[in-house]
Design a protein around this motif. Sequence first.
Motif, PDB file in Angstrom:
ATOM      1  N   GLU A 180      -0.280  10.778  14.408  1.00  0.00           N
ATOM      2  CA  GLU A 180       0.676  11.772  13.942  1.00  0.00           C
ATOM      3  C   GLU A 180       1.335  11.348  12.634  1.00  0.00           C
ATOM      4  O   GLU A 180       0.687  11.066  11.653  1.00  0.00           O
ATOM      5  CB  GLU A 180       1.699  12.063  15.052  1.00  0.00           C
ATOM      6  N   ASN A 181       2.695  11.273  12.610  1.00  0.00           N
ATOM      7  CA  ASN A 181       3.402  11.130  11.348  1.00  0.00           C
ATOM      8  C   ASN A 181       3.522   9.693  10.851  1.00  0.00           C
ATOM      9  O   ASN A 181       4.191   9.445   9.851  1.00  0.00           O
ATOM     10  CB  ASN A 181       4.803  11.759  11.472  1.00  0.00           C
ATOM     11  N   THR A 182       2.908   8.732  11.543  1.00  0.00           N
ATOM     12  CA  THR A 182       2.923   7.344  11.061  1.00  0.00           C
ATOM     13  C   THR A 182       1.629   6.992  10.328  1.00  0.00           C
ATOM     14  O   THR A 182       1.511   5.911   9.771  1.00  0.00           O
ATOM     15  CB  THR A 182       3.117   6.362  12.221  1.00  0.00           C
ATOM     16  N   ALA A 183       0.667   7.915  10.332  1.00  0.00           N
ATOM     17  CA  ALA A 183      -0.654   7.598   9.792  1.00  0.00           C
ATOM     18  C   ALA A 183      -0.619   7.265   8.307  1.00  0.00           C
ATOM     19  O   ALA A 183      -1.373   6.407   7.846  1.00  0.00           O
ATOM     20  CB  ALA A 183      -1.615   8.763  10.044  1.00  0.00           C
ATOM     21  N   GLY A 184       0.233   7.945   7.538  1.00  0.00           N
ATOM     22  CA  GLY A 184       0.286   7.691   6.096  1.00  0.00           C
ATOM     23  C   GLY A 184       0.684   6.262   5.782  1.00  0.00           C
ATOM     24  O   GLY A 184       0.116   5.618   4.891  1.00  0.00           O
ATOM     25  N   ILE A 185       1.666   5.750   6.512  1.00  0.00           N
ATOM     26  CA  ILE A 185       2.128   4.377   6.318  1.00  0.00           C
ATOM     27  C   ILE A 185       1.034   3.389   6.707  1.00  0.00           C
ATOM     28  O   ILE A 185       0.703   2.453   5.962  1.00  0.00           O
ATOM     29  CB  ILE A 185       3.403   4.114   7.151  1.00  0.00           C
ATOM     30  N   ILE A 186       0.463   3.591   7.889  1.00  0.00           N
ATOM     31  CA  ILE A 186      -0.557   2.667   8.401  1.00  0.00           C
ATOM     32  C   ILE A 186      -1.791   2.671   7.503  1.00  0.00           C
ATOM     33  O   ILE A 186      -2.340   1.620   7.167  1.00  0.00           O
ATOM     34  CB  ILE A 186      -0.926   3.042   9.846  1.00  0.00           C
TER      35      ILE A 186
ATOM     36  N   ALA B  46      -3.612   8.779   5.251  1.00  0.00           N
ATOM     37  CA  ALA B  46      -3.526   9.192   6.650  1.00  0.00           C
ATOM     38  C   ALA B  46      -4.906   9.200   7.294  1.00  0.00           C
ATOM     39  O   ALA B  46      -5.080   8.777   8.443  1.00  0.00           O
ATOM     40  CB  ALA B  46      -2.886  10.575   6.742  1.00  0.00           C
ATOM     41  N   GLY B  47      -5.892   9.648   6.534  1.00  0.00           N
ATOM     42  CA  GLY B  47      -7.255   9.658   7.045  1.00  0.00           C
ATOM     43  C   GLY B  47      -7.775   8.262   7.310  1.00  0.00           C
ATOM     44  O   GLY B  47      -8.460   8.030   8.321  1.00  0.00           O
ATOM     45  N   CYS B  48      -7.468   7.327   6.422  1.00  0.00           N
ATOM     46  CA  CYS B  48      -7.898   5.939   6.613  1.00  0.00           C
ATOM     47  C   CYS B  48      -7.363   5.378   7.934  1.00  0.00           C
ATOM     48  O   CYS B  48      -8.064   4.655   8.646  1.00  0.00           O
ATOM     49  CB  CYS B  48      -7.419   5.072   5.452  1.00  0.00           C
ATOM     50  N   ALA B  49      -6.113   5.716   8.250  1.00  0.00           N
ATOM     51  CA  ALA B  49      -5.532   5.238   9.501  1.00  0.00           C
ATOM     52  C   ALA B  49      -6.289   5.797  10.707  1.00  0.00           C
ATOM     53  O   ALA B  49      -6.630   5.063  11.638  1.00  0.00           O
ATOM     54  CB  ALA B  49      -4.052   5.630   9.580  1.00  0.00           C
ATOM     55  N   CYS B  50      -6.556   7.094  10.665  1.00  0.00           N
ATOM     56  CA  CYS B  50      -7.248   7.726  11.803  1.00  0.00           C
ATOM     57  C   CYS B  50      -8.686   7.232  11.938  1.00  0.00           C
ATOM     58  O   CYS B  50      -9.187   7.056  13.053  1.00  0.00           O
ATOM     59  CB  CYS B  50      -7.244   9.243  11.628  1.00  0.00           C
ATOM     60  N   MET B  51      -9.346   7.013  10.809  1.00  0.00           N
ATOM     61  CA  MET B  51     -10.744   6.604  10.858  1.00  0.00           C
ATOM     62  C   MET B  51     -10.896   5.123  11.200  1.00  0.00           C
ATOM     63  O   MET B  51     -11.893   4.709  11.792  1.00  0.00           O
ATOM     64  CB  MET B  51     -11.433   6.903   9.527  1.00  0.00           C
ATOM     65  N   ASN B  52      -9.912   4.313  10.831  1.00  0.00           N
ATOM     66  CA  ASN B  52      -9.994   2.873  11.100  1.00  0.00           C
ATOM     67  C   ASN B  52      -9.435   2.480  12.461  1.00  0.00           C
ATOM     68  O   ASN B  52      -9.925   1.536  13.097  1.00  0.00           O
ATOM     69  CB  ASN B  52      -9.260   2.084  10.010  1.00  0.00           C
ATOM     70  N   TYR B  53      -8.371   3.194  12.902  1.00  0.00           N
ATOM     71  CA  TYR B  53      -7.673   2.767  14.115  1.00  0.00           C
ATOM     72  C   TYR B  53      -7.509   3.874  15.161  1.00  0.00           C
ATOM     73  O   TYR B  53      -7.199   3.585  16.304  1.00  0.00           O
ATOM     74  CB  TYR B  53      -6.261   2.264  13.771  1.00  0.00           C
TER      75      TYR B  53
ATOM     76  N   GLY C 230       0.843  -1.193   0.000  1.00  0.00           N
ATOM     77  CA  GLY C 230       0.000   0.000   0.000  1.00  0.00           C
ATOM     78  C   GLY C 230       0.874   1.236   0.000  1.00  0.00           C
ATOM     79  O   GLY C 230       1.867   1.301   0.723  1.00  0.00           O
ATOM     80  N   CYS C 231       0.506   2.232  -0.804  1.00  0.00           N
ATOM     81  CA  CYS C 231       1.367   3.405  -0.960  1.00  0.00           C
ATOM     82  C   CYS C 231       0.544   4.687  -0.975  1.00  0.00           C
ATOM     83  O   CYS C 231      -0.392   4.828  -1.760  1.00  0.00           O
ATOM     84  CB  CYS C 231       2.174   3.280  -2.250  1.00  0.00           C
ATOM     85  N   GLY C 232       0.912   5.634  -0.100  1.00  0.00           N
ATOM     86  CA  GLY C 232       0.314   6.968  -0.113  1.00  0.00           C
ATOM     87  C   GLY C 232       1.145   7.879  -0.992  1.00  0.00           C
ATOM     88  O   GLY C 232       2.373   7.914  -0.876  1.00  0.00           O
ATOM     89  N   PHE C 233       0.487   8.613  -1.877  1.00  0.00           N
ATOM     90  CA  PHE C 233       1.178   9.414  -2.896  1.00  0.00           C
ATOM     91  C   PHE C 233       0.696  10.862  -2.819  1.00  0.00           C
ATOM     92  O   PHE C 233      -0.519  11.111  -2.733  1.00  0.00           O
ATOM     93  CB  PHE C 233       0.873   8.824  -4.286  1.00  0.00           C
TER      94      PHE C 233
END
Length: 245
Positions: A230-236, A109-116, A61-64
């Motif tokens: 914070e700054n790990t959300a894009g990866i997650i 990043a939003g997916c990480a915050c909304m899912n976890y 999975g890759c955030g661009f």
Amino acid sequence: MEILGIDIGGSGIKGALVNVETGEMLTERYRIPTPKSKKPADIAEVVSQIVTHFNYTGPVGCGFPSIIRHGVCKSQGNLHKSWVGVKVDDLFTEATGQPFHVINDADAAGCACMNYGIGKGEKGLVIMITIGTGLGSGAFFNGELIPNFELGQIPYKKYDKIESWAAGSVKDKKNMSYKKWGKRFNKFLNYVDLIVAPDLIILGGGASKDWTEFKDQIKVDTKVIPAVLENTAGIIGAASACSKL
């Protein structure tokens, strides 16, 4: 389920292995500076180095940092103009030999915050703003992603896009205090509030960890909170989005 997540930014490209059931990062972030050229072939080479570093095989999975529609880059964002029209997932698959799923970085990043994270269970319209080289934004309605909601591209005065005036990178480049920069960022948030009238705004990206430094400058009707991830959300989030295919 373990998936490699990669977050491509204007200054750095980061990756880590993620447990997509819990949202936990299973490894330390591995970061390589974004090539100065910011061209497709050079960034694809760095992405390949990250995959090799983790000795990883499987979906990635890759955030661009741009608008992505059906895998195709529709805007150069903060990268080189030659990205426009490139099918990014195919480019990275060819470079690494692994199947890629590429989405907008703020959406990731939003997916990480909304899912976890702090957005889990939030109803209505939630806007995630990532503060970094640019100003990314992700939109969610009752937890469902509305892709490519790029509010940082709004023109502002002499600027082609407001992120050129109010992004975190502008603060660093101009050596601005958090108080002075915070007033600019607050102007941006008030435009967001006026245009889309969200129920909640979540702040992510590198500058979100310094929320206490500029929160007194934020005066907007909508509730604003920092992202816990914070700054790990894009990866997650990138890994999470890939797992749902």
